[in-house]
Design an enzyme around this catalytic site. Sequence first.
Site, PDB file in Angstrom:
ATOM      1  N   MET A  30       0.843  -1.203   0.000  1.00 41.33           N
ATOM      2  CA  MET A  30       0.000   0.000   0.000  1.00 41.33           C
ATOM      3  C   MET A  30       0.879   1.254   0.000  1.00 41.33           C
ATOM      4  O   MET A  30       0.389   2.349   0.322  1.00 41.33           O
ATOM      5  CB  MET A  30      -0.944  -0.013   1.196  1.00 41.33           C
ATOM      6  CG  MET A  30      -1.881  -1.215   1.145  1.00 41.33           C
ATOM      7  SD  MET A  30      -3.421  -0.961   2.032  1.00 41.33           S
ATOM      8  CE  MET A  30      -2.809  -0.757   3.674  1.00 41.33           C
ATOM      9  N   GLY A  31       2.163   1.109  -0.336  1.00 41.61           N
ATOM     10  CA  GLY A  31       3.029   2.281  -0.431  1.00 41.61           C
ATOM     11  C   GLY A  31       3.513   2.761   0.921  1.00 41.61           C
ATOM     12  O   GLY A  31       3.440   2.043   1.913  1.00 41.61           O
ATOM     13  N   LEU A  33       6.632   3.285   1.527  1.00 42.18           N
ATOM     14  CA  LEU A  33       7.548   2.138   1.624  1.00 42.18           C
ATOM     15  C   LEU A  33       8.687   2.397   2.595  1.00 42.18           C
ATOM     16  O   LEU A  33       9.135   3.528   2.771  1.00 42.18           O
ATOM     17  CB  LEU A  33       8.111   1.803   0.241  1.00 42.18           C
ATOM     18  CG  LEU A  33       7.072   1.457  -0.827  1.00 42.18           C
ATOM     19  CD1 LEU A  33       7.782   1.065  -2.135  1.00 42.18           C
ATOM     20  CD2 LEU A  33       6.138   0.340  -0.383  1.00 42.18           C
ATOM     21  N   GLY A  36      11.276  -2.628   5.348  1.00 44.59           N
ATOM     22  CA  GLY A  36      10.533  -3.896   5.408  1.00 44.59           C
ATOM     23  C   GLY A  36      10.014  -4.278   4.024  1.00 44.59           C
ATOM     24  O   GLY A  36      10.174  -5.418   3.568  1.00 44.59           O
ATOM     25  N   HIS A  37       9.409  -3.316   3.337  1.00 40.08           N
ATOM     26  CA  HIS A  37       8.919  -3.585   1.975  1.00 40.08           C
ATOM     27  C   HIS A  37      10.092  -3.934   1.041  1.00 40.08           C
ATOM     28  O   HIS A  37       9.997  -4.854   0.231  1.00 40.08           O
ATOM     29  CB  HIS A  37       8.214  -2.344   1.406  1.00 40.08           C
ATOM     30  CG  HIS A  37       6.977  -1.929   2.146  1.00 40.08           C
ATOM     31  ND1 HIS A  37       6.921  -0.767   2.885  1.00 40.08           N
ATOM     32  CD2 HIS A  37       5.755  -2.495   2.248  1.00 40.08           C
ATOM     33  CE1 HIS A  37       5.695  -0.630   3.398  1.00 40.08           C
ATOM     34  NE2 HIS A  37       4.975  -1.675   3.034  1.00 40.08           N
ATOM     35  N   GLY A 149       5.033 -10.135   4.078  1.00 42.32           N
ATOM     36  CA  GLY A 149       5.744 -10.032   5.349  1.00 42.32           C
ATOM     37  C   GLY A 149       5.047 -10.779   6.473  1.00 42.32           C
ATOM     38  O   GLY A 149       3.822 -10.720   6.599  1.00 42.32           O
ATOM     39  N   GLN A 155      -2.538 -12.177   7.964  1.00 42.14           N
ATOM     40  CA  GLN A 155      -2.788 -11.873   6.548  1.00 42.14           C
ATOM     41  C   GLN A 155      -2.136 -12.929   5.656  1.00 42.14           C
ATOM     42  O   GLN A 155      -2.704 -13.338   4.636  1.00 42.14           O
ATOM     43  CB  GLN A 155      -2.243 -10.484   6.221  1.00 42.14           C
ATOM     44  CG  GLN A 155      -2.299 -10.131   4.741  1.00 42.14           C
ATOM     45  CD  GLN A 155      -1.976  -8.673   4.504  1.00 42.14           C
ATOM     46  OE1 GLN A 155      -2.860  -7.828   4.532  1.00 42.14           O
ATOM     47  NE2 GLN A 155      -0.717  -8.364   4.273  1.00 42.14           N
ATOM     48  N   ILE A 178      11.146  -6.994   9.469  1.00 53.37           N
ATOM     49  CA  ILE A 178      12.281  -6.071   9.575  1.00 53.37           C
ATOM     50  C   ILE A 178      11.938  -5.035  10.647  1.00 53.37           C
ATOM     51  O   ILE A 178      10.836  -4.461  10.645  1.00 53.37           O
ATOM     52  CB  ILE A 178      12.573  -5.379   8.221  1.00 53.37           C
ATOM     53  CG1 ILE A 178      12.790  -6.439   7.125  1.00 53.37           C
ATOM     54  CG2 ILE A 178      13.766  -4.446   8.329  1.00 53.37           C
ATOM     55  CD1 ILE A 178      13.973  -7.360   7.321  1.00 53.37           C
ATOM     56  N   SER A 188       4.344   1.413   7.818  1.00 56.53           N
ATOM     57  CA  SER A 188       4.012   2.718   7.220  1.00 56.53           C
ATOM     58  C   SER A 188       3.321   3.601   8.245  1.00 56.53           C
ATOM     59  O   SER A 188       3.449   4.820   8.227  1.00 56.53           O
ATOM     60  CB  SER A 188       3.088   2.524   6.017  1.00 56.53           C
ATOM     61  OG  SER A 188       3.652   1.594   5.122  1.00 56.53           O
TER      62      SER A 188
HETATM   63  P1  AMP Z   1       1.551  -2.866   3.478  1.00 61.59           P
HETATM   64  O1  AMP Z   1       2.076  -1.830   2.557  1.00 61.59           O
HETATM   65  O2  AMP Z   1       1.542  -2.463   4.908  1.00 61.59           O
HETATM   66  O3  AMP Z   1       0.262  -3.470   2.992  1.00 61.59           O
HETATM   67  O4  AMP Z   1       2.610  -4.059   3.430  1.00 61.59           O
HETATM   68  C1  AMP Z   1       2.971  -4.646   2.214  1.00 61.59           C
HETATM   69  C2  AMP Z   1       3.763  -5.894   2.502  1.00 61.59           C
HETATM   70  O5  AMP Z   1       4.940  -5.550   3.237  1.00 61.59           O
HETATM   71  C3  AMP Z   1       2.988  -6.887   3.366  1.00 61.59           C
HETATM   72  O6  AMP Z   1       3.252  -8.202   2.887  1.00 61.59           O
HETATM   73  C4  AMP Z   1       3.573  -6.665   4.726  1.00 61.59           C
HETATM   74  O7  AMP Z   1       3.484  -7.786   5.581  1.00 61.59           O
HETATM   75  C5  AMP Z   1       5.014  -6.356   4.397  1.00 61.59           C
HETATM   76  N1  AMP Z   1       5.661  -5.636   5.495  1.00 61.59           N
HETATM   77  C6  AMP Z   1       5.199  -4.528   6.123  1.00 61.59           C
HETATM   78  N2  AMP Z   1       6.021  -4.189   7.131  1.00 61.59           N
HETATM   79  C7  AMP Z   1       7.016  -5.114   7.145  1.00 61.59           C
HETATM   80  C8  AMP Z   1       8.176  -5.323   7.974  1.00 61.59           C
HETATM   81  N3  AMP Z   1       8.469  -4.513   8.981  1.00 61.59           N
HETATM   82  N4  AMP Z   1       8.974  -6.365   7.687  1.00 61.59           N
HETATM   83  C9  AMP Z   1       8.679  -7.202   6.664  1.00 61.59           C
HETATM   84  N5  AMP Z   1       7.620  -7.065   5.850  1.00 61.59           N
HETATM   85  C10 AMP Z   1       6.786  -6.036   6.091  1.00 61.59           C
END
Ligand code: AMP
Length: 290
Positions: A30-31, A33, A36-37, A149, A155, A178, A188
Site C-alpha cells: 500500500m506504499g 515504503l 521492510g517492503h 511479510g 494476513q 524487519i 508505514s
Molecule cells: P503494506 O504496505 O503495509 O500493505 O505491506 C505490504 C507488505 O509488506 C505486506 O506483505 C507486509 O506484511 C510487508 N511488510 C510490512 N512491514 C514489514 C516489515 N516490517 N517487515 C517485513 N515485511 C513487512
Amino acid sequence: MILFKKAKDLSAWLEQQRLKGESIGFVPTMGALHAGHISLIDISKKQAGATVCSIFVNPTQFNDPKDFQKYPITIEQDILLLERAGTDALFLPEADEVYPGGTAGLEKYELGPLENLLEGKYRPGHFQGVCQVMRRLLDLVRPDDLFMGQKDYQQCMVVRRLLEIMGVATVLHPCPIIREPDGLAMSSRNMRLSEEQRKKATAIYRALSAIRDGWRKMQAAGARGVFTEEMEAVLRGATMLLEKNDFRIDYISLADAASLEPVTRADHADVVGLVAAFMGEVRLIDNMVL
Ligand code: AMP
C-alpha cells in the site's frame, strides 16, 4: 523500472516476460515504503526472474474510514526506493482500474475461523477486503512467487487460504519482520506517531520479547498442563508494560502458529505471540514466533 497505471499494459509486459522464460515475483503493497517492503523486493529479486511491485491503498480493507483517509502517501519517495532496489515493474493503479464496477456488493470469501480471530475480530470485514484486492491483483499478475511479510502474520494465512480457493499454483513466501534498531517493527503507520509516541511504541517489542523469554523458560523447565504462575506473571507484566506506555490494547495473544486458536497449555508446540494496540489514533500490530 517501468511504471504501469493500466492493467492491460502491465498484462502485455508480463506476457513478454513469460515468453522470455522469466518467472514472475510479486510484492503487493500500500506504499509509504520502508526497509521492510524493500526486503521483500530483495528476496523476490533473488528468487524470481522479474519482480513486480504494486502500490494501491485498497479502500475495501479499511474498517475505519479515518485510518484510510490518513494512510500515508509518499509516492515519489516510493518510486526512488523501488528503482534503487532494482524492481522491474511498478503497478500503480487508480481505484477504478482495480474495481471497474465500484466497490459496492463485492464477492465474499469463506475464510473459516481466521475471519473471527484476532485481526478478524477487531477489524470486521478487513480480511474480506484483503481477499478482494488480492484476488484482482493475483488474477492480473499471475505470479509464480508471492512475497509477503510475516509482520502481517494472519494476513499471510488468509492469503494462503485465498490461493487455495483460487486453485492457483502461486507459491506464497512469508518473509521475516524487519525492525528498527530499537526493535519496533517497521510499518508505514509509524510515520503517524509523534516523537514521544514513537519512543513509547517500542513497548510492543519489549512485551513480545518478555513473552518469548518467559515461554522458553517455561518450556525448558518441562512444564505441562496449565501455564506456570511465572508465565501468567509475564503475561500480566506485558499488559502492564503496554498500558504504562499509553497503549490501548486490542489483544495480546499466545496462539497456535498454524490455526491462531488461543494456546492454553504450557507444553504446546509451535506458538506465536501476537499484539495489536493503539498508540493514540494509530493502530500497531506485531508478532513473534516463540
Ligand atoms: P503494506 O504496505 O503495509 O500493505 O505491506 C505490504 C507488505 O509488506 C505486506 O506483505 C507486509 O506484511 C510487508 N511488510 C510490512 N512491514 C514489514 C516489515 N516490517 N517487515 C517485513 N515485511 C513487512
